[in-house]
Scaffold this motif. Sequence first.
Motif, PDB file in Angstrom:
ATOM      1  N   UNK A  33      -0.635   6.162   2.573  1.00  0.00           N
ATOM      2  CA  UNK A  33      -1.355   6.494   1.340  1.00  0.00           C
ATOM      3  C   UNK A  33      -2.856   6.304   1.532  1.00  0.00           C
ATOM      4  N   UNK A  34      -3.245   5.262   2.277  1.00  0.00           N
ATOM      5  CA  UNK A  34      -4.666   5.045   2.540  1.00  0.00           C
ATOM      6  C   UNK A  34      -5.231   6.179   3.380  1.00  0.00           C
ATOM      7  N   UNK A  35      -4.481   6.608   4.401  1.00  0.00           N
ATOM      8  CA  UNK A  35      -4.928   7.726   5.229  1.00  0.00           C
ATOM      9  C   UNK A  35      -5.126   8.983   4.387  1.00  0.00           C
ATOM     10  N   UNK A  36      -4.212   9.214   3.462  1.00  0.00           N
ATOM     11  CA  UNK A  36      -4.335  10.398   2.611  1.00  0.00           C
ATOM     12  C   UNK A  36      -5.535  10.281   1.676  1.00  0.00           C
ATOM     13  N   UNK A  37      -5.762   9.086   1.137  1.00  0.00           N
ATOM     14  CA  UNK A  37      -6.914   8.874   0.262  1.00  0.00           C
ATOM     15  C   UNK A  37      -8.220   9.047   1.029  1.00  0.00           C
ATOM     16  N   UNK A  73      -1.994   7.987  -6.306  1.00  0.00           N
ATOM     17  CA  UNK A  73      -2.506   6.785  -6.954  1.00  0.00           C
ATOM     18  C   UNK A  73      -1.382   5.798  -7.230  1.00  0.00           C
ATOM     19  N   UNK A  74      -0.303   6.273  -7.831  1.00  0.00           N
ATOM     20  CA  UNK A  74       0.776   5.361  -8.198  1.00  0.00           C
ATOM     21  C   UNK A  74       1.614   4.947  -7.003  1.00  0.00           C
ATOM     22  N   UNK A  75       1.753   5.823  -6.002  1.00  0.00           N
ATOM     23  CA  UNK A  75       2.437   5.409  -4.770  1.00  0.00           C
ATOM     24  C   UNK A  75       1.688   4.272  -4.094  1.00  0.00           C
ATOM     25  N   UNK A  76       0.359   4.369  -4.079  1.00  0.00           N
ATOM     26  CA  UNK A  76      -0.438   3.301  -3.476  1.00  0.00           C
ATOM     27  C   UNK A  76      -0.301   2.006  -4.276  1.00  0.00           C
TER      28      UNK A  76
END
Length: 259
Positions: free
Chosen positions: A31-35, A227-230
């Motif tokens: 998720x951080x990589x995607x953000x 957002x919510x997955x993170x």
Amino acid sequence: MITKLIARGMLVGLLAGLLAAVFAYTTGEPRIDRAIALEEAAAAASQAAGSHAHETAEATGHSHETTQATGHSHDEGEALVSRDGQRFGLFLALGLYGVAVGGLFALAYAAVRGRVGPRSEPVLAIALASAAFTAIVLVPFLKYPANPPAVGDPETINQRTVLYLVAVAIGLLSVAAGAATHRYAARSEPWLRWLATGATVLLPVAAAWILLPEIDEVPQGFPADLLWDFRIASLGTQAVFWLGVGALFAFAARRRSPV
């Protein structure tokens, strides 16, 4: 005796921190990589717009002030630490965090053992870890959930930090007040005792949730699922950590006595 207990807590915290790091690496890092990819795409689009403005300014005889105001920000946004370094830092930080929290957990355990909570040491360890998770993680999360790196204004970081610490303090005080109420109402009916305990915990938390200011810095267009997955991954990391602390400390407890 207390020295051995603290050493046990530090070892337990280290193991729990590494377990939490594995969970964070497998669930949170994607998720951080995607953000970060979204943030870089937005920065690239902004830089392209600045370059286009620069070309337009040159074509019309304007100075380079527009370029200085809007362009050439890519170099300043370069990460000082590579993603591989950040991933290693994740394990290092959670390991050190676990050692520190494990030592404090052992001190809290020694303070309440025989005075508050179950008489069984393993059950007491799990109950104390659950209370700590509720006070330190769950209560602040309900008001100020975690956000990915691409979300948040750097200029408000001090304000957000102070408000988060206030929420943590409220969680700790609420859980401590609930434990005290549960202890002093020992001679009451069980349903009344638990009702009083729940009210003592929930009322200040609800008041804080209403009175503390909102922080909503999620940019428009940011994917809601990301957002919510993170946020769930962040909450899950803390849940794994405190579950590990409670379970491992309970396993390490030597004495067994009835609840």
